[in-house]
Design a protein around this motif. Structure first.
Motif, short mmCIF file in Angstrom:
data_model
loop_
_atom_site.label_atom_id
_atom_site.label_comp_id
_atom_site.label_asym_id
_atom_site.label_seq_id
_atom_site.Cartn_x
_atom_site.Cartn_y
_atom_site.Cartn_z
N UNK A 83 0.84 -1.21 0.00
CA UNK A 83 0.00 0.00 0.00
C UNK A 83 0.87 1.26 0.00
N UNK A 84 1.96 1.21 0.78
CA UNK A 84 2.84 2.38 0.87
C UNK A 84 3.51 2.66 -0.48
N UNK A 85 3.89 1.61 -1.19
CA UNK A 85 4.53 1.81 -2.50
C UNK A 85 3.52 2.30 -3.53
N UNK A 104 -8.04 -2.54 -1.31
CA UNK A 104 -9.26 -1.82 -1.71
C UNK A 104 -9.57 -0.65 -0.79
N UNK A 105 -9.80 -0.91 0.51
CA UNK A 105 -10.13 0.25 1.37
C UNK A 105 -8.93 1.15 1.63
N UNK A 106 -7.73 0.58 1.62
CA UNK A 106 -6.55 1.40 1.95
C UNK A 106 -6.24 2.39 0.83
N UNK A 107 -6.47 1.97 -0.43
CA UNK A 107 -6.09 2.80 -1.56
C UNK A 107 -7.28 3.32 -2.36
N UNK A 118 5.95 4.37 11.41
CA UNK A 118 5.61 5.75 11.07
C UNK A 118 5.10 5.82 9.62
N UNK A 119 4.90 4.66 9.01
CA UNK A 119 4.40 4.63 7.64
C UNK A 119 2.92 4.96 7.55
N UNK A 120 2.40 5.13 6.33
CA UNK A 120 1.02 5.57 6.15
C UNK A 120 -0.04 4.47 6.33
N UNK A 121 0.39 3.21 6.46
CA UNK A 121 -0.55 2.11 6.62
C UNK A 121 0.01 1.15 7.67
N UNK A 140 -5.20 -0.42 8.77
CA UNK A 140 -5.74 0.94 8.84
C UNK A 140 -4.73 1.92 8.24
N UNK A 141 -5.29 3.05 7.81
CA UNK A 141 -4.44 4.17 7.39
C UNK A 141 -4.02 4.90 8.65
N UNK A 142 -2.81 5.39 8.69
CA UNK A 142 -2.37 6.19 9.83
C UNK A 142 -2.29 7.64 9.39
N UNK A 143 -1.88 8.49 10.29
CA UNK A 143 -1.69 9.89 9.89
C UNK A 143 -0.28 10.09 9.34
N UNK A 144 0.55 8.98 9.33
CA UNK A 144 1.96 9.08 8.96
C UNK A 144 2.20 9.57 7.56
#
Ligand code: CAA
Length: 392
Positions: free
Chosen positions: A59-61, A96-99, A372-375, A388-392
């Motif tokens: 997801x981060x990539x 799906x929900x993450x992106x 500290x990543x976004x997911x 989950x998505x983070x605020x990172x």
């Protein structure tokens, strides 16, 4: 069949929250550190935090690619991994929900050791040749784990590479000719009941070298470029010294002088990322390509050789040709930040992370909040993985 060029429209990489350096590992193993720094060409290995896995890396990539291009035309997501999190469900579905992936998308997971990212790239090119308006998101994502205190432990690592494949690509055309090779060989594998790979290290090296030679022979029989026409050679890098061994072998097999400078010129610019990330299996070849393209040199119009190897084994020799303007599309700063922002960990912390196992009781287990990543993977509950998505 479309005559439009098809290839890499966008390319982004991601790696883990933590890094363990090889000096620390060598000290704890009682190994001379130069064996790692020079013998295998590795200086650090990415280590996932407790709440990172192949899905969060993927997801981060992929997220910045979708931010730049949206989902127009995206009807296929191919996630390549040998670190699957489920025996049935494709890991890409968690995206799906993450992106915000569209529902009108086919999502499939592909496996063949470190090779499957390249299989996904070629399958994507085939889909786009049939329907040039479509786009395919290919994600190679892996975490390499070997048993503690083995020779292979120093070749662990983790990363993901996301590639948007499209007609008239903005970064590089994947040229139509490729050479393939496969054989049934037990050089490296991971039975379903194991979290770590089983490997015959010496056999894996000779199998890789043989596969390079055979895949290139097939490539040439099918009309591919002569060795002298390539600007550089990106090899799968289980450890960066392997790229040097492979290129030396290829030159010698073709009766060409394998001088130190010839080998360095061919592969030296491809190793910056893998040297400090470690083996990222399916993603490794594409980290090599990203590292090369992120160099100041302009490769526009010059074929770059790609050699993909997956133990077991399958190899493919193919080529990418960067297109005019490709440098404007690169994510050089973000790629370097992903690597340099990792947090160093000590040996005990690394062992503790590696020793932690997913609970199997189906209860509700909250995962420590570390990355500290976004997911992130936030919980395991009722045998489900909750992201989950983070605020990172
Ligand atoms: N200073 C400098 N160099 C040193 C040294 C020192 N103090 N000590 C040793 N070396 C050199 C050795 O001479 C050797 O160099 P050469 O290969 O050029 O001869 C190198 O360091 C490695 O030393 P060893 O051969 O003794 O290493 P090893 O047997 O302990 O382990 C390995 C090496 C077999 C690759 C092991 O790391 C391993 O099993 N790795 C996992 C398997 C792997 O990565 N295979 C690669 C091909 S398969 C593939 O690519 C798919 C995949 O991703 C897994």
């Amino acid at each position: 069949m479309s005559l439009q060029p098809v290839g890499i429209h966008d390319l982004a990489i991601a790696t883990t929250h933590y890094v363990l350096d090889h000096a620390t590992l060598a000290r704890h193993q009682g190994v001379e550190v130069n064996k790692y720094h020079y013998g295998i060409g590795q200086e650090g290995m990415s280590v996932p935090a407790a709440d990172e896995d192949i899905v969060t890396l993927a997801a981060t990539a992929a997220a910045p690619i979708l931010q730049r291009h949206g989902t127009t035309g995206l009807r296929t997501v191919l996630l390549a991994t040998e670190t699957g999190v489920d025996q049935s469900k494709a890991a890409g579905l968690y995206l799906h929900p993450l992106l915000g992936l569209p529902a009108s998308t086919r999502v499939v997971e592909i496996k063949q050791a470190c090779y499957s990212g390249t299989a996904a790239l070629q399958f994507a090119a085939g889909l786009i040749a049939r329907e040039p308006e479509e786009r395919v998101l290919v994600i190679a994502t892996d975490i390499a784990r070997y048993d503690f205190d083995t020779a292979a432990e120093a070749t662990q690592g983790a990363a993901a590479a996301a590639i948007l494949v499209a007609a008239d690509p903005a970064i590089a055309e994947i040229e139509p000719v490729s050479g393939v090779y496969s054989a049934d060989i037990m050089d490296f594998w991971r039975p379903n009941y194991r979290a770590t790979a089983v490997v015959d290290g010496k056999l894996s090296i000779t199998a890789y070298l043989d596969a390079v030679e055979q895949a290139f022979a097939d490539y040439r029989r099918r009309g591919g470029h002569d060795l002298g026409q390539f600007a550089a050679f990106c090899y799968h890098q289980p450890f960066t010294k392997m790229a040097y061994k492979a290129h030396r072998h290829l030159l010698e097999s073709q009766g060409r002088p394998a001088t130190t400078s010839a080998v360095e010129t061919a592969v030296g610019r491809t190793t910056d990322y893998n040297r400090v990330v470690g083996n990222s299996y399916t993603a490794s070849l594409y980290l090599a390509l990203a590292a090369l393209l992120d160099q100041p040199e302009d490769f526009t119009g010059r074929p770059i050789a790609l050699l993909s190897y997956g133990s077991g084994c399958v190899a493919e020799f193919l080529s990418a040709r960067p297109v005019s303007g490709y440098r404007d599309q690169l994510r050089t700063d973000a790629n370097r930040d992903a690597i340099s922002n990792r947090k160093p960990i000590d040996y005990d912390h690394y062992r503790a992370l590696r020793n932690a196992q997913d609970p199997t009781d189906g209860g509700h287990h909250v995962v420590p909040d570390e990355t500290s990543g976004p997911f992130r993977l936030s919980a395991l509950t009722e045998h489900q993985r909750i992201y989950e998505k983070t605020l990172g």
